[in-house]
Design an enzyme around this catalytic site. Structure first.
Site, PDB file in Angstrom:
ATOM      1  N   ALA A  30      23.841   7.673  21.927  1.00 14.83           N
ATOM      2  CA  ALA A  30      25.118   7.073  22.319  1.00 14.83           C
ATOM      3  C   ALA A  30      24.935   6.096  23.476  1.00 14.83           C
ATOM      4  CB  ALA A  30      26.108   8.169  22.707  1.00 14.83           C
ATOM      5  N   ASP A  33      23.243   2.981  22.182  1.00 16.28           N
ATOM      6  CA  ASP A  33      24.180   2.170  21.400  1.00 16.28           C
ATOM      7  C   ASP A  33      25.133   1.393  22.298  1.00 16.28           C
ATOM      8  OD1 ASP A  33      23.016   3.068  19.094  1.00 16.28           O
ATOM      9  OD2 ASP A  33      24.538   4.599  18.675  1.00 16.28           O
ATOM     10  N   LYS A 109      -8.156   6.507   8.503  1.00 14.79           N
ATOM     11  CA  LYS A 109      -7.882   5.449   7.523  1.00 14.79           C
ATOM     12  C   LYS A 109      -6.444   5.623   7.034  1.00 14.79           C
ATOM     13  CE  LYS A 109      -9.835   3.165   3.485  1.00 14.79           C
ATOM     14  NZ  LYS A 109      -8.570   3.018   2.760  1.00 14.79           N
ATOM     15  N   LYS A 278     -17.228   3.230  12.466  1.00 17.51           N
ATOM     16  CA  LYS A 278     -17.687   1.912  12.903  1.00 17.51           C
ATOM     17  C   LYS A 278     -18.738   2.060  13.999  1.00 17.51           C
ATOM     18  CE  LYS A 278     -12.975   0.073  12.429  1.00 17.51           C
ATOM     19  NZ  LYS A 278     -11.831  -0.483  13.192  1.00 17.51           N
ATOM     20  N   LYS A 302     -13.946   8.292   2.135  1.00 16.12           N
ATOM     21  CA  LYS A 302     -12.723   8.610   1.396  1.00 16.12           C
ATOM     22  C   LYS A 302     -12.685  10.103   1.101  1.00 16.12           C
ATOM     23  CE  LYS A 302     -10.356   5.632   0.007  1.00 16.12           C
ATOM     24  NZ  LYS A 302     -10.482   4.618  -1.039  1.00 16.12           N
ATOM     25  N   CYS A 413     -23.607  -5.125 -26.109  1.00 14.00           N
ATOM     26  CA  CYS A 413     -23.612  -6.035 -27.255  1.00 14.00           C
ATOM     27  C   CYS A 413     -24.203  -7.353 -26.783  1.00 14.00           C
ATOM     28  CB  CYS A 413     -22.187  -6.255 -27.778  1.00 14.00           C
ATOM     29  SG  CYS A 413     -22.088  -7.530 -29.055  1.00 14.00           S
TER      30      CYS A 413
END
Length: 652
Positions: A30, A33, A109, A278, A302, A413
């Site tokens: 309040a 505000d 992370k 790091k 991860k 292929c």
């Protein structure tokens, strides 16, 4: 009046910091505000007195037309991933081979979106997404609506910082509850919610969603000597940094930190998907440098991905543009990491044999790198009397005999006119990161190929509007639109074309390095393998692949046809003369410049042939020092490195 506005801005910003950053509000909502409404009334009556760091900039909304592209002055590199302790140890061995004294800093992370914030004279001027690392999108107006992004800094500095914008778990739950009540689709996870929010064209929506940031890197040249000092500096400038980090003397210390964080992961107020390790010393970072894609001084561990059980219903075999035949399992649908998964890669025939995977098996499915659904292993207890999986002996596209070479894990292929390979190559050529031919997607490529209108990439430039009108679904307007997109692509810089050719091992970053060095594809085509291999970030694998490709008669014919079609073969970026004043020199820019902006100074140094580094090392040839240069200048003097000033740079 001006004094009162300044007081209100200062007090409200402090209260906002206590609430959003420190989680220690000193006043009631309040009271906040009441002060906020007073500021709004004063600014409405006196708009000429609105300050750049006023909290009223963060609320209210305006509709944006879209997001402009933004070229990063300092590229954003991705990180090499690690998924096990063994991979971390391999990283450690590579670092310690050159720098046995290296120590590490471990940071969480954050599972959000990478952002870049640029300030001039302490004022926020650009907020951008990472994009491809070189070019992102300018989302400044949206980032201004993120409560903890400083609009101004306590010092009038020029600085570019990097970090992560994310949606806290509490905001995610609140937003999804609101969407559920409104009958709207809920966000899958906080990361998707953050991404969707930052892409909003209505900035008012961004202000309401409760995004937050963690900043962790000074991208512009830094006075700091370590990553831990960078975090301290960012803290002092008013950025939110994540204090959940540790300094590690060894890889054992980093693993201890990872295990402790993994135990607390669910209790954190935000999502994380790993830990970034790091090298802490910035000079060692500079010495280690970068590969084409990632720094050699950092790795992102991860966390193990979420796993679910699913049944393999069938297997599809598809041929890619390099001829590799890849098996994909069709699965009974499962919910995995917030999405429904019904297909997963089986990687290759060696993987199928090693894991003894069979149709009808119940298998463990996960998302590799939290992105690609993959089959991890068979759940043996559910094994019935399934037959060993049949492995194709002929290409599923052209029916040619498949090859399985001893040094490869995949079926291949080798038919040079295999339809699937040719169509995949055409799709790749037209893709956004290559020639960026809007509208030439897989369905159109298939129609063109089926009609016999294209067989290789040079044929794309032989197409006419009349040719396109013969295809199902094309009218005059759509045919002209695609034709114009094809013509526009002719003027792309040569790195787009080189990447579009799909030469094995030659990605988009390597393509740019190559055309910057050699100037055009015709010169590159006759370049010596050793000259290519010697380029920073490349090496023998890329060099051999290039020289083998360009030595073929087909490649020479293709270049000739592209040239005849007036497709640009030349690099259109800035080319530095080998005789430029600073050609080949590594230069560090430090201190406060009086007359030039830092990005202008960096651009001038690069135009003169210099490689602008972030910190002083043994490889540094020259330091350009402004006022208050600090420890960087001291270190340069200790190493006997030549020092120049701003006036010298201006005189060049």
């Amino acid at each position: 009046m001006k004094t009162r506005i300044s007081e209100l801005v200062s007090v409200l910003n402090q209260y906002a910091k206590e609430y959003y950053q420190l989680d220690q509000p000193s006043v009631s909502d309040a009271e906040y505000d009441t002060l906020y409404r007073e500021l709004v009334e004063l600014e409405t009556a006196h708009p000429e007195l609105i300050l750049p760091d006023s909290p009223t900039h963060r609320v209210g909304g305006k509709m944006l037309d879209g997001f402009e592209k933004y070229s990063h002055v300092y590229p954003l590199f991705s990180l090499q991933d690690a998924f096990s302790r063994e991979e971390l140890e391999a990283f450690d061995q590579r670092v310690r081979k050159e720098f046995p004294q290296a120590t590490y800093i471990c940071e969480l992370k954050i599972d959000g979106l990478s952002i870049s914030l640029t300030y001039e004279a302490g004022n926020l001027v650009v907020g951008a997404t990472r994009g491809d690392g070189s070019v992102g999108e300018n989302i400044t107006e949206n980032l201004k609506r993120v409560a903890d992004v400083p609009l101004t800094l306590p010092e009038a500095v020029d600085i570019t910082v990097r970090g992560e914008c994310y949606m806290p778990k509490a905001s995610f739950d609140r937003v999804n509850k609101q969407r559920q009540e409104a009958g709207e689709a809920e966000f899958v996870n906080p990361r998707n919610a953050a991404a969707g929010t930052l892409r909003q064209l209505d900035t008012g929506v961004v202000a309401q969603r409760g995004l937050a940031t963690f900043l962790y890197q000074e991208a512009s040249p830094s006075e700091a000597t370590s990553q831990s000092q960078v975090l301290e500096k960012l803290d002092a400038l008013g950025f939110v940094t994540n204090h959940e980090y540790c300094l590690a003397e060894s890889i054992d210390d980093t693993w201890d930190f990872i295990e402790k964080i993994a135990e607390r992961r669910d209790d954190l107020p935000y999502e994380i998907d790993g830990v970034v390790i790091k090298v802490n010393d910035l000079a060692i970072q500079e010495e280690l440098g970068f590969t084409v894609k990632a720094p050699r001084w950092a790795v992102a561990y991860k966390f193990p991905a979420e796993e679910k059980e699913a049944e393999i219903l069938s297997v599809d075999w598809t041929v890619g543009r390099t001829g590799v035949v890849t098996p994909t399992a069709n699965l009974s649908p499962v919910q995995l990491a917030g999405t429904t998964v019904s297909r997963a890669t089986l990687h290759n025939v060696d993987y199928i044999a090693e894991k003894d995977i069979r149709i009808g098996d119940t298998v463990i499915v996960y998302k590799a790198g939290d992105i690609i659904p993959a089959v991890l292993k068979v759940v043996d207890k559910y094994r019935k009397e399934q037959e060993i999986m049949p492995i194709p002996s002929h290409c599923p596209s052209c029916q040619s005999d498949l090859q399985h070479y001893e040094d490869e894990v995949a079926l291949r292929c080798i038919n040079p006119i295999c339809p699937s390979q040719l169509m995949s190559k055409l799709e790749h050529f037209a893709s956004r990161d290559a020639m960026n031919i809007a509208g030439l997607g897989s369905s159109i490529v298939e129609k063109l190929f089926g009609a016999g209108l294209v067989h290789d990439v040079a044929d794309i430039y032989k197409l006419t509007v009349d040719d396109l009108l013969t295809l199902e679904g094309f009218k005059e307007k759509s045919a002209n639109k695609l034709y114009q997109a094809i013509q526009t692509s002719k003027s792309n810089s040569a790195e787009c074309l080189l990447f579009g050719l799909g030469i094995r091992h030659v990605g988009s970053k390597a393509s740019k390095i190559l055309v910057e060095k050699f100037g055009d594809l015709e010169t590159l085509a006759f370049a010596d393998q050793e000259a290519i291999a010697s380029l920073e970030g490349l090496g023998q694998v890329i060099a051999k692949s290039l020289t083998t490709f360009f030595a073929s008669e087909g490649a020479q014919q293709l270049l000739a046809e592209l040239k005849e079609a007036k497709v640009n073969l030349t690099y259109l970026g800035q080319v530095v003369d080998e005789n430029a004043a600073l050609s080949g020199m590594t230069v560090v820019l430090t201190g406060k410049l009086e007359r030039m902006k830092r990005n202008e100074a960096k651009a001038k140094l690069e135009a003169l042939g210099a490689n602008v580094a972030g910190s002083v090392s043994k490889k540094t040839n020259l330091v350009v020092a402004g006022t208050d240069a600090g420890s960087t200048l001291t270190k340069a003097q200790e190493l006997g490195i030549e020092i120049k000033d701003e006036a010298w740079l201006e005189s060049l």
